[in-house]
Motif scaffolding. Structure first.
Motif, short mmCIF file in Angstrom:
data_model
loop_
_atom_site.label_atom_id
_atom_site.label_comp_id
_atom_site.label_asym_id
_atom_site.label_seq_id
_atom_site.Cartn_x
_atom_site.Cartn_y
_atom_site.Cartn_z
N ALA A 26 -4.50 1.23 0.63
CA ALA A 26 -4.88 0.32 -0.45
C ALA A 26 -5.36 1.09 -1.69
O ALA A 26 -5.06 0.70 -2.82
CB ALA A 26 -5.96 -0.64 0.03
N LEU A 27 -6.05 2.20 -1.48
CA LEU A 27 -6.55 3.00 -2.62
C LEU A 27 -5.42 3.59 -3.45
O LEU A 27 -5.60 3.88 -4.63
CB LEU A 27 -7.48 4.10 -2.13
CG LEU A 27 -8.85 3.66 -1.63
CD1 LEU A 27 -9.63 4.85 -1.11
CD2 LEU A 27 -9.63 2.94 -2.72
N ASP A 28 -4.24 3.78 -2.85
CA ASP A 28 -3.11 4.33 -3.59
C ASP A 28 -2.72 3.43 -4.75
O ASP A 28 -2.25 3.91 -5.78
CB ASP A 28 -1.91 4.54 -2.66
CG ASP A 28 -2.15 5.63 -1.63
OD1 ASP A 28 -2.91 6.57 -1.92
OD2 ASP A 28 -1.57 5.52 -0.54
N TYR A 29 -2.92 2.15 -4.60
CA TYR A 29 -2.58 1.20 -5.66
C TYR A 29 -3.53 1.31 -6.84
O TYR A 29 -3.22 0.86 -7.93
CB TYR A 29 -2.61 -0.23 -5.12
CG TYR A 29 -1.51 -0.53 -4.14
CD1 TYR A 29 -0.32 -1.09 -4.56
CD2 TYR A 29 -1.66 -0.25 -2.78
CE1 TYR A 29 0.70 -1.37 -3.67
CE2 TYR A 29 -0.65 -0.53 -1.88
CZ TYR A 29 0.53 -1.09 -2.33
OH TYR A 29 1.54 -1.37 -1.43
N ARG A 30 -4.67 1.90 -6.61
CA ARG A 30 -5.64 2.14 -7.68
C ARG A 30 -5.52 3.56 -8.24
O ARG A 30 -5.66 3.78 -9.43
CB ARG A 30 -7.06 1.94 -7.14
CG ARG A 30 -8.13 2.13 -8.21
CD ARG A 30 -9.50 2.33 -7.63
NE ARG A 30 -9.56 3.68 -7.05
CZ ARG A 30 -10.45 4.06 -6.16
NH1 ARG A 30 -11.35 3.24 -5.70
NH2 ARG A 30 -10.44 5.30 -5.71
N ASP A 31 -5.24 4.51 -7.35
CA ASP A 31 -5.31 5.92 -7.73
C ASP A 31 -4.03 6.48 -8.36
O ASP A 31 -4.08 7.55 -8.96
CB ASP A 31 -5.67 6.77 -6.51
CG ASP A 31 -7.07 6.49 -6.01
OD1 ASP A 31 -7.88 5.90 -6.76
OD2 ASP A 31 -7.37 6.84 -4.85
N PHE A 32 -2.90 5.81 -8.18
CA PHE A 32 -1.64 6.31 -8.71
C PHE A 32 -1.13 5.42 -9.84
O PHE A 32 -1.42 4.22 -9.87
CB PHE A 32 -0.58 6.43 -7.61
CG PHE A 32 -0.85 7.56 -6.67
CD1 PHE A 32 -0.37 8.83 -6.93
CD2 PHE A 32 -1.63 7.37 -5.54
CE1 PHE A 32 -0.65 9.89 -6.09
CE2 PHE A 32 -1.92 8.41 -4.68
CZ PHE A 32 -1.42 9.68 -4.96
N GLY A 55 -5.58 -6.90 -7.93
CA GLY A 55 -6.07 -5.97 -8.94
C GLY A 55 -5.39 -4.61 -8.90
O GLY A 55 -5.88 -3.66 -9.53
N ALA A 56 -4.28 -4.48 -8.17
CA ALA A 56 -3.57 -3.20 -8.09
C ALA A 56 -3.18 -2.73 -9.49
O ALA A 56 -2.70 -3.51 -10.31
CB ALA A 56 -2.34 -3.34 -7.21
N ARG A 57 -3.38 -1.46 -9.76
CA ARG A 57 -3.06 -0.87 -11.06
C ARG A 57 -1.69 -0.20 -11.05
O ARG A 57 -0.98 -0.21 -12.06
CB ARG A 57 -4.14 0.16 -11.39
CG ARG A 57 -4.01 0.82 -12.74
CD ARG A 57 -5.12 1.82 -12.97
NE ARG A 57 -4.91 3.07 -12.27
CZ ARG A 57 -4.09 4.04 -12.69
NH1 ARG A 57 -3.40 3.90 -13.80
NH2 ARG A 57 -3.97 5.15 -12.01
N ALA A 58 -1.32 0.40 -9.95
CA ALA A 58 -0.07 1.15 -9.87
C ALA A 58 1.13 0.23 -10.04
O ALA A 58 1.15 -0.90 -9.54
CB ALA A 58 0.02 1.87 -8.52
#
Length: 159
Positions: free
Chosen positions: A75-81, A102-105
């Motif tokens: 799940a953190l990959d959607y925020r970190d990349f 709220g995913a950013r990627a």
């Protein structure tokens, strides 16, 4: 800019893509500007090195992926990349379906994103032999050229 290459098990396509892209980026004006990793949508191979055939094929082309270890998309990959670049349409569907609120990627097919093949997929060589691994390497090698061009443009760099 942070890129995550995604395939099914993270032992064939995505580690080869990570290795080829890393080698090209480090040899270019993009060195130090791009972070790169790979992951799989499945958890079967977590902690394992890439498939021995992928390691051997990449090594034949001067790319060392032997130190990579498989991991599962988190799940953190959607925020970190910034980008989740998928080997095929099934992985792209899975990546998009798993996106937390709220995913950013952003996500895309790798070959599309690299302007290599529209709607293109990197075939899974796992059940094949040396010819299939070589075909995948060649696809990803060409994609790396497109990735370098796109990244230079997005970062406003010349040559």
């Amino acid at each position: 800019m942070r890129l995550l290459v995604v395939c099914l098990g993270n032992i064939c396509r995505s580690p080869v893509a990570e290795g080829v892209l890393r080698a090209r980026i480090e040899a270019s004006s993009l060195a130090g500007r791009i972070e790169l990793d790979s992951a799989g949508t499945g958890d079967w191979h977590v902690g394992d090195p890439p498939d021995r055939r992928a390691i051997a094929n990449a090594a034949e082309h001067g790319v060392d992926i032997s130190g990579l270890r498989a991991r599962q998309l988190a799940a953190l990959d959607y925020r970190d990349f910034d980008w989740l670049l998928c080997a095929d349409k099934a992985n792209l569907r899975d990546v998009r379906a798993r996106a937390p609120k709220g995913a950013r990627a952003r996500s895309a097919l790798l070959l599309d994103w690299c302007n290599t093949v529209t709607d293109g997929e990197v075939p899974d060589p796992y059940t094949g032999g040396p010819a299939q691994f070589e075909h995948v390497f060649q696809l990803l090698d060409r994609a790396a050229d497109g990735a370098i061009a796109r990244l230079r443009e997005e970062l406003g760099l010349r040559g």
